[in-house]
Design a protein around this motif. Structure first.
Motif, PDB file in Angstrom:
ATOM      1  N   VAL A 131       0.856  -1.187   0.000  1.00  0.00           N
ATOM      2  CA  VAL A 131       0.000   0.000   0.000  1.00  0.00           C
ATOM      3  C   VAL A 131       0.891   1.235   0.000  1.00  0.00           C
ATOM      4  CG1 VAL A 131      -1.695   1.308   1.347  1.00  0.00           C
ATOM      5  CG2 VAL A 131      -1.873  -1.181   1.208  1.00  0.00           C
ATOM      6  N   LEU A 132       0.513   2.210  -0.816  1.00  0.00           N
ATOM      7  CA  LEU A 132       1.254   3.466  -0.906  1.00  0.00           C
ATOM      8  C   LEU A 132       0.455   4.616  -0.302  1.00  0.00           C
ATOM      9  CD1 LEU A 132       2.442   3.308  -4.636  1.00  0.00           C
ATOM     10  CD2 LEU A 132       3.679   2.563  -2.596  1.00  0.00           C
ATOM     11  N   TRP A 133       1.171   5.608   0.197  1.00  0.00           N
ATOM     12  CA  TRP A 133       0.595   6.919   0.472  1.00  0.00           C
ATOM     13  C   TRP A 133       1.137   7.809  -0.631  1.00  0.00           C
ATOM     14  CZ3 TRP A 133       1.737   8.003   6.363  1.00  0.00           C
ATOM     15  CH2 TRP A 133       0.950   7.155   7.153  1.00  0.00           C
ATOM     16  N   ILE A 134       0.264   8.563  -1.286  1.00  0.00           N
ATOM     17  CA  ILE A 134       0.665   9.395  -2.409  1.00  0.00           C
ATOM     18  C   ILE A 134       0.113  10.806  -2.228  1.00  0.00           C
ATOM     19  CG2 ILE A 134       0.585   9.709  -4.917  1.00  0.00           C
ATOM     20  CD1 ILE A 134       0.077   6.675  -5.187  1.00  0.00           C
ATOM     21  N   SER A 135       0.963  11.811  -2.462  1.00  0.00           N
ATOM     22  CA  SER A 135       0.490  13.197  -2.450  1.00  0.00           C
ATOM     23  C   SER A 135      -0.608  13.348  -3.494  1.00  0.00           C
ATOM     24  CB  SER A 135       1.636  14.160  -2.769  1.00  0.00           C
ATOM     25  OG  SER A 135       2.554  14.246  -1.708  1.00  0.00           O
ATOM     26  N   LYS A 172      -2.055   2.785 -10.497  1.00  0.00           N
ATOM     27  CA  LYS A 172      -2.909   1.850 -11.221  1.00  0.00           C
ATOM     28  C   LYS A 172      -2.599   0.394 -10.889  1.00  0.00           C
ATOM     29  CE  LYS A 172      -4.080   4.929 -14.993  1.00  0.00           C
ATOM     30  NZ  LYS A 172      -5.455   5.127 -14.565  1.00  0.00           N
ATOM     31  N   VAL A 173      -1.478   0.139 -10.213  1.00  0.00           N
ATOM     32  CA  VAL A 173      -1.133  -1.244  -9.879  1.00  0.00           C
ATOM     33  C   VAL A 173      -0.934  -1.489  -8.380  1.00  0.00           C
ATOM     34  CG1 VAL A 173      -0.148  -1.725 -12.153  1.00  0.00           C
ATOM     35  CG2 VAL A 173       1.350  -0.951 -10.324  1.00  0.00           C
ATOM     36  N   PHE A 174      -0.918  -0.428  -7.585  1.00  0.00           N
ATOM     37  CA  PHE A 174      -0.788  -0.575  -6.131  1.00  0.00           C
ATOM     38  C   PHE A 174      -1.986   0.066  -5.438  1.00  0.00           C
ATOM     39  CE2 PHE A 174       3.786  -0.799  -7.213  1.00  0.00           C
ATOM     40  CZ  PHE A 174       4.126  -1.946  -6.517  1.00  0.00           C
ATOM     41  N   ALA A 175      -2.465  -0.582  -4.395  1.00  0.00           N
ATOM     42  CA  ALA A 175      -3.468   0.053  -3.539  1.00  0.00           C
ATOM     43  C   ALA A 175      -2.808   1.277  -2.918  1.00  0.00           C
ATOM     44  CB  ALA A 175      -3.922  -0.929  -2.463  1.00  0.00           C
ATOM     45  N   HIS A 176      -3.594   2.330  -2.701  1.00  0.00           N
ATOM     46  CA  HIS A 176      -2.980   3.563  -2.201  1.00  0.00           C
ATOM     47  C   HIS A 176      -4.000   4.469  -1.511  1.00  0.00           C
ATOM     48  CE1 HIS A 176      -4.492   4.482  -6.225  1.00  0.00           C
ATOM     49  NE2 HIS A 176      -4.650   5.719  -5.802  1.00  0.00           N
ATOM     50  N   TYR A 177      -3.451   5.380  -0.735  1.00  0.00           N
ATOM     51  CA  TYR A 177      -4.208   6.475  -0.148  1.00  0.00           C
ATOM     52  C   TYR A 177      -3.731   7.753  -0.817  1.00  0.00           C
ATOM     53  CZ  TYR A 177      -5.632   3.410   3.697  1.00  0.00           C
ATOM     54  OH  TYR A 177      -6.169   2.404   4.435  1.00  0.00           O
ATOM     55  N   SER A 178      -4.659   8.618  -1.136  1.00  0.00           N
ATOM     56  CA  SER A 178      -4.363   9.928  -1.703  1.00  0.00           C
ATOM     57  C   SER A 178      -4.442  10.930  -0.558  1.00  0.00           C
ATOM     58  CB  SER A 178      -5.407  10.250  -2.783  1.00  0.00           C
ATOM     59  OG  SER A 178      -5.277  11.561  -3.227  1.00  0.00           O
ATOM     60  N   LEU A 179      -3.321  11.605  -0.254  1.00  0.00           N
ATOM     61  CA  LEU A 179      -3.247  12.485   0.912  1.00  0.00           C
ATOM     62  C   LEU A 179      -2.765  13.882   0.549  1.00  0.00           C
ATOM     63  CD1 LEU A 179      -1.360   9.975   3.231  1.00  0.00           C
ATOM     64  CD2 LEU A 179      -3.793  10.474   3.306  1.00  0.00           C
ATOM     65  N   CYS A 180      -3.313  14.889   1.206  1.00  0.00           N
ATOM     66  CA  CYS A 180      -2.800  16.252   1.111  1.00  0.00           C
ATOM     67  C   CYS A 180      -2.806  16.839   2.522  1.00  0.00           C
ATOM     68  CB  CYS A 180      -3.647  17.121   0.188  1.00  0.00           C
ATOM     69  SG  CYS A 180      -3.040  18.833   0.136  1.00  0.00           S
ATOM     70  N   LYS A 183      -3.224   3.305   8.152  1.00  0.00           N
ATOM     71  CA  LYS A 183      -2.374   2.138   8.323  1.00  0.00           C
ATOM     72  C   LYS A 183      -0.979   2.422   7.749  1.00  0.00           C
ATOM     73  CE  LYS A 183      -1.989  -2.632   6.837  1.00  0.00           C
ATOM     74  NZ  LYS A 183      -2.420  -3.614   5.870  1.00  0.00           N
ATOM     75  N   LYS A 184       0.038   1.911   8.402  1.00  0.00           N
ATOM     76  CA  LYS A 184       1.410   2.097   7.935  1.00  0.00           C
ATOM     77  C   LYS A 184       1.529   1.610   6.489  1.00  0.00           C
ATOM     78  CE  LYS A 184       6.170   0.640   8.717  1.00  0.00           C
ATOM     79  NZ  LYS A 184       7.060  -0.227   9.488  1.00  0.00           N
ATOM     80  N   PRO A 185       2.049   2.467   5.601  1.00  0.00           N
ATOM     81  CA  PRO A 185       2.184   2.061   4.201  1.00  0.00           C
ATOM     82  C   PRO A 185       3.468   1.269   3.968  1.00  0.00           C
ATOM     83  CG  PRO A 185       2.978   4.272   4.439  1.00  0.00           C
ATOM     84  CD  PRO A 185       2.482   3.838   5.800  1.00  0.00           C
ATOM     85  N   ASN A 186       3.590   0.718   2.769  1.00  0.00           N
ATOM     86  CA  ASN A 186       4.831   0.060   2.358  1.00  0.00           C
ATOM     87  C   ASN A 186       5.761   1.037   1.664  1.00  0.00           C
ATOM     88  OD1 ASN A 186       2.420  -2.041   1.985  1.00  0.00           O
ATOM     89  ND2 ASN A 186       4.210  -3.054   2.829  1.00  0.00           N
ATOM     90  N   GLY A 187       5.177   2.119   1.138  1.00  0.00           N
ATOM     91  CA  GLY A 187       5.961   3.132   0.458  1.00  0.00           C
ATOM     92  C   GLY A 187       5.193   4.433   0.373  1.00  0.00           C
ATOM     93  N   MET A 204      11.301   3.560   5.968  1.00  0.00           N
ATOM     94  CA  MET A 204      10.259   3.567   4.942  1.00  0.00           C
ATOM     95  C   MET A 204      10.830   3.875   3.558  1.00  0.00           C
ATOM     96  SD  MET A 204       7.042   3.299   4.179  1.00  0.00           S
ATOM     97  CE  MET A 204       6.540   3.033   5.865  1.00  0.00           C
ATOM     98  N   GLN A 205      10.302   3.186   2.541  1.00  0.00           N
ATOM     99  CA  GLN A 205      10.614   3.513   1.146  1.00  0.00           C
ATOM    100  C   GLN A 205       9.875   4.811   0.813  1.00  0.00           C
ATOM    101  OE1 GLN A 205      12.551   2.034  -1.216  1.00  0.00           O
ATOM    102  NE2 GLN A 205      13.240   0.565   0.289  1.00  0.00           N
ATOM    103  N   MET A 206      10.623   5.900   0.708  1.00  0.00           N
ATOM    104  CA  MET A 206      10.038   7.213   0.408  1.00  0.00           C
ATOM    105  C   MET A 206      10.735   7.808  -0.799  1.00  0.00           C
ATOM    106  SD  MET A 206       9.736   9.042   4.147  1.00  0.00           S
ATOM    107  CE  MET A 206       9.171  10.583   3.473  1.00  0.00           C
ATOM    108  N   THR A 207       9.959   8.483  -1.626  1.00  0.00           N
ATOM    109  CA  THR A 207      10.552   9.178  -2.761  1.00  0.00           C
ATOM    110  C   THR A 207       9.681  10.366  -3.124  1.00  0.00           C
ATOM    111  OG1 THR A 207      11.605   8.838  -4.909  1.00  0.00           O
ATOM    112  CG2 THR A 207       9.418   7.861  -4.612  1.00  0.00           C
ATOM    113  N   GLU A 208      10.225  11.210  -3.986  1.00  0.00           N
ATOM    114  CA  GLU A 208       9.490  12.343  -4.532  1.00  0.00           C
ATOM    115  C   GLU A 208       9.210  12.071  -6.006  1.00  0.00           C
ATOM    116  OE1 GLU A 208      11.074  16.127  -1.990  1.00  0.00           O
ATOM    117  OE2 GLU A 208      12.433  15.350  -3.539  1.00  0.00           O
ATOM    118  N   GLU A 209       8.246  12.776  -6.554  1.00  0.00           N
ATOM    119  CA  GLU A 209       7.830  12.540  -7.931  1.00  0.00           C
ATOM    120  C   GLU A 209       8.948  12.769  -8.943  1.00  0.00           C
ATOM    121  OE1 GLU A 209       7.770  16.903  -8.061  1.00  0.00           O
ATOM    122  OE2 GLU A 209       7.413  15.445  -6.491  1.00  0.00           O
TER     123      GLU A 209
END
Length: 184
Positions: free
Chosen positions: A19-23, A48-56, A102-106, A145-150
């Motif tokens: 599961v990802l958290w995404i801006s 499109k291939v990972f479950a995710h939360y959209s966060l701002c 929930k704690k994400p994977n990335g 945590m696996q973290m990155t920027e766009e």
């Protein structure tokens, strides 16, 4: 902004996959201070291939769209013109987001953002780069945590590298290639 888990319609996706958290702005949501978004092809392909939360985090703070730009001035997060202090609110908002999700994977965050930048946010007082309040809270809570920027997900090989670090299977990587190609 959707704070529910988004599971793409893909036969390989289940609630057990990473599961990802995404801006949210990177997914095309118009949540930025100027009412715009920063849609990113690599981020969209991953969504499109990972479950995710959209966060701002700034929207979670209750700041509207459009809103006054904010920046770091020393140790304080302030509205640029009015100098309204948002430091305490930003800290409690970050804590709230971390507690209710929930704690994400990335995590994929918006570079240079006063909330989401990962050592890419300019401090207006000292001219140094630092992390935004939300990125900093994540780094403190989940240091491994696996973290990155766009801006690190511009090319398909970079997107693959991030997905592989999350433990993506061969079939998910194939789906990722299809998602990437569909966004051309």
């Amino acid at each position: 902004m959707n704070t529910n888990l988004i599971v793409p319609t893909n036969p390989y996706i289940s609630r057990d996959t990473p599961v990802l958290w995404i801006s949210a702005c990177l997914l095309g949501e118009k949540v930025r201070y100027d009412g715009k978004h920063k849609l990113n092809r690599g981020v969209l392909a991953l969504s499109k291939v990972f479950a995710h939360y959209s966060l701002c985090p700034e929207m979670e703070m209750g700041l509207g769209v459009p809103r006054a730009p904010i920046s770091w001035f020393g140790d304080s997060l302030l509205e640029n013109e009015s100098k309204k202090d948002l430091t305490t609110l930003s800290s409690s908002t970050a804590d709230s987001i971390l507690a209710k999700n929930k704690k994400p994977n990335g995590i994929i965050l918006k570079s240079k953002s006063p909330s989401c930048g990962i050592m890419s946010t300019l401090n207006q007082t000292n001219g140094k780069l630092q992390s935004g309040f939300f990125a900093r809270a994540i780094q403190e809570r989940y240091p491994e945590m696996q973290m990155t920027e766009e801006n690190t997900l511009v090319f398909l090989d970079q997107v693959y590298e991030f997905a592989t670090a999350l433990g993506a299977s061969k079939s998910v990587l194939q789906d990722l290639q299809s998602a990437w190609n569909s966004l051309a």
